[in-house]
Design an enzyme around this catalytic site. Structure first.
Site, mmCIF file in Angstrom:
data_model
loop_
_atom_site.group_PDB
_atom_site.id
_atom_site.type_symbol
_atom_site.label_atom_id
_atom_site.label_comp_id
_atom_site.label_asym_id
_atom_site.label_seq_id
_atom_site.Cartn_x
_atom_site.Cartn_y
_atom_site.Cartn_z
ATOM 1 C CE LYS A 184 38.779 42.979 33.171
ATOM 2 N NZ LYS A 184 39.984 43.816 33.299
ATOM 3 N NE ARG B 173 43.075 38.772 35.446
ATOM 4 C CZ ARG B 173 42.181 39.551 36.040
ATOM 5 N NH1 ARG B 173 40.906 39.397 35.833
ATOM 6 N NH2 ARG B 173 42.580 40.494 36.888
ATOM 7 N NE ARG C 85 40.753 50.122 39.761
ATOM 8 C CZ ARG C 85 40.735 49.027 38.994
ATOM 9 N NH1 ARG C 85 39.736 48.822 38.177
ATOM 10 N NH2 ARG C 85 41.722 48.157 39.047
ATOM 11 N NE ARG D 269 41.544 46.199 43.190
ATOM 12 C CZ ARG D 269 41.326 45.746 41.964
ATOM 13 N NH1 ARG D 269 40.241 46.101 41.300
ATOM 14 N NH2 ARG D 269 42.205 44.939 41.398
ATOM 15 N NE ARG E 198 46.159 44.493 39.154
ATOM 16 C CZ ARG E 198 45.374 45.526 39.479
ATOM 17 N NH1 ARG E 198 45.854 46.533 40.188
ATOM 18 N NH2 ARG E 198 44.117 45.537 39.100
#
Ligand code: C5P
Ligand code: MG
Length: 191
Positions: free
Chosen positions: A14, A89, A128, A134, A146
């Site tokens: 996204k 969300r 990533r 993160r 998640r």
């Protein structure tokens, strides 16, 4: 205005695609995840509250997220439109977005859902995580949580806009360029 929701599980691309789309269509990219990370980086009260949820891979409460989103939209009224990335969300967030846009006689133009299977997502997010800094990208159990939260709380947002004839699935596997072309084809049909 063009008001797009870029939808899909974590790691579906996204953010990458939103950055390109905002340039092509001259829209404002609003990533609620990025807004939370900015607040956490500055250790604000909002950031401190969000951190306790984000580090577990849970959702920040709707009232907090909706308030932050509203502030961002209201601070940027003179744009050609928005790309919402990582928001809504939950169905409650979708309803709040409709109210917010409705106040300005605007509406969601389309929801574009990037379809990527779970194993590919885990692989992409761990990759990533090597550079994102993160903590929630670096722990497989948090990543899997998640995905679970996405399936239970976020996936119904697709159906919510599908009932309004606004949801579209986009194959999220392929090169960045291929996926971008698929998104543009879908958007060009809506505008
Ligand atoms: O969108 P992104 O994946 O960057 O969001 C990172 C985290 O921020 C999510 O896993 C969740 O904990 C939190 N978040 C949220 N509600 C949103 C967007 C993000 O709780 N609408
Ligand atoms: Mg993102």
């Amino acid at each position: 205005m063009i008001n797009l929701i870029l939808f899909g599980p974590p790691g579906s691309g996204k953010g990458t695609q939103a950055a390109r789309l905002t340039e092509k269509y001259d829209l404002l990219h609003i990533s609620t995840g990025d807004l939370f990370r900015y607040e956490m980086g500055n250790n604000t009260p909002l950031g401190q509250e969000a951190k306790s949820y984000i580090e577990k891979g849970e959702l920040v409460p709707d009232s907090v997220t909706i308030g932050m989103l509203r502030n961002k939209v209201e601070a940027n009224p003179d744009v050609a439109g928005y790309i919402f990335d990582g928001f809504p969300r939950t169905v409650a967030q979708a309803e709040a977005l409709d109210v917010l846009l409705g106040e300005r006689k605007e509406e969601v133009t389309a929801l574009l859902s990037l379809e990527v299977d779970d194993e590919e997502i885990v692989k992409r997010i761990l990759e990533r995580g090597k550079t994102s800094g993160r903590p929630d990208d670096n722990d497989e159990s948090i990543i899997r949580n998640r995905i679970e939260v996405y399936n239970s709380e976020t996936a119904p947002v697709f159906d919510y806009y599908d009932k309004k004839g606004k949801s579209q699935k986009i194959d999220g596997i392929g090169s960045i360029e291929e996926i971008f072309d698929r998104l543009c084809t879908a958007i060009d049909k809506e505008i």
